[in-house]
Design a protein around this motif. Structure first.
Motif, PDB file in Angstrom:
ATOM      1  N   ILE A 125      42.720  38.179  44.675  1.00 36.16           N
ATOM      2  CA  ILE A 125      42.575  37.196  43.626  1.00 36.16           C
ATOM      3  C   ILE A 125      41.488  37.278  42.832  1.00 36.16           C
ATOM      4  O   ILE A 125      41.210  37.204  41.734  1.00 36.16           O
TER       5      ILE A 125
ATOM      6  N   ALA B  80      40.564  40.276  41.141  1.00 34.98           N
ATOM      7  CA  ALA B  80      41.487  40.479  40.130  1.00 34.98           C
ATOM      8  C   ALA B  80      41.168  39.623  38.771  1.00 34.98           C
ATOM      9  O   ALA B  80      41.185  40.127  37.810  1.00 34.98           O
ATOM     10  N   ILE B  81      40.662  38.501  39.045  1.00 33.26           N
ATOM     11  CA  ILE B  81      40.317  37.622  38.119  1.00 33.26           C
ATOM     12  C   ILE B  81      39.042  38.115  37.488  1.00 33.26           C
ATOM     13  O   ILE B  81      38.793  37.941  36.278  1.00 33.26           O
TER      14      ILE B  81
ATOM     15  N   LYS C 232      39.895  40.982  35.092  1.00 39.77           N
ATOM     16  CA  LYS C 232      40.347  40.516  33.684  1.00 39.77           C
ATOM     17  C   LYS C 232      39.518  39.649  32.976  1.00 39.77           C
ATOM     18  O   LYS C 232      39.595  39.335  31.729  1.00 39.77           O
TER      19      LYS C 232
ATOM     20  N   LYS D  56      38.287  36.442  33.545  1.00 42.65           N
ATOM     21  CA  LYS D  56      38.888  35.264  33.608  1.00 42.65           C
ATOM     22  C   LYS D  56      38.188  34.370  34.793  1.00 42.65           C
ATOM     23  O   LYS D  56      37.191  34.894  35.457  1.00 42.65           O
TER      24      LYS D  56
ATOM     25  N   GLU E 154      38.849  31.175  37.650  1.00 44.25           N
ATOM     26  CA  GLU E 154      39.812  30.716  38.594  1.00 44.25           C
ATOM     27  C   GLU E 154      40.355  29.472  37.878  1.00 44.25           C
ATOM     28  O   GLU E 154      41.469  29.091  38.009  1.00 44.25           O
TER      29      GLU E 154
ATOM     30  N   LEU F  69      43.125  30.582  35.526  1.00 45.06           N
ATOM     31  CA  LEU F  69      44.169  31.174  36.355  1.00 45.06           C
ATOM     32  C   LEU F  69      44.979  29.904  36.914  1.00 45.06           C
ATOM     33  O   LEU F  69      46.133  29.830  36.703  1.00 45.06           O
TER      34      LEU F  69
ATOM     35  N   GLU G 116      47.019  28.525  34.039  1.00 42.27           N
ATOM     36  CA  GLU G 116      48.055  29.514  33.476  1.00 42.27           C
ATOM     37  C   GLU G 116      49.281  29.585  34.721  1.00 42.27           C
ATOM     38  O   GLU G 116      50.571  29.756  34.392  1.00 42.27           O
TER      39      GLU G 116
ATOM     40  N   ILE H 244      50.958  34.617  40.210  1.00 41.37           N
ATOM     41  CA  ILE H 244      49.192  34.760  39.541  1.00 41.37           C
ATOM     42  C   ILE H 244      49.253  36.206  38.944  1.00 41.37           C
ATOM     43  O   ILE H 244      48.450  36.287  38.205  1.00 41.37           O
TER      44      ILE H 244
ATOM     45  N   LEU I 119      48.062  37.121  35.206  1.00 35.73           N
ATOM     46  CA  LEU I 119      46.865  38.384  35.118  1.00 35.73           C
ATOM     47  C   LEU I 119      47.234  39.650  34.546  1.00 35.73           C
ATOM     48  O   LEU I 119      46.588  40.365  34.135  1.00 35.73           O
TER      49      LEU I 119
END
Length: 70
Positions: free
Chosen positions: A8, A11-12, A15, A17, A19, A22, A25, A50, A54
């Protein structure tokens, strides 16, 4: 083996972004999300949510040499 929390985080970062972003979101607080990341306990549906937030797809399966996925 990489943990779900590590995946995770990657992946964040991919992107661009945070935590906190996310967490909002997926409908939780940054504090609650941070606690989940520490325990690294996520259901398949949470991981799918999640991924959706994303703009990705979560895939977990047993894949056999003949191409069979379960």
């Amino acid at each position: 083996m990489m943990t779900n929390a590590q995946k995770i985080k990657m992946a964040i970062a991919y992107k661009g972004k945070s935590e906190a972003w996310l967490a909002k979101e997926i409908g939780t607080t940054p504090q609650a999300f941070n606690q989940r990341m520490k325990t690294d306990k996520f259901s398949t549906s949470e991981l799918e949510n999640i991924a959706k937030a994303l703009g990705a797809v979560y895939s977990a399966a047993f894949e056999f040499p003949d191409g069979t996925k379960i």
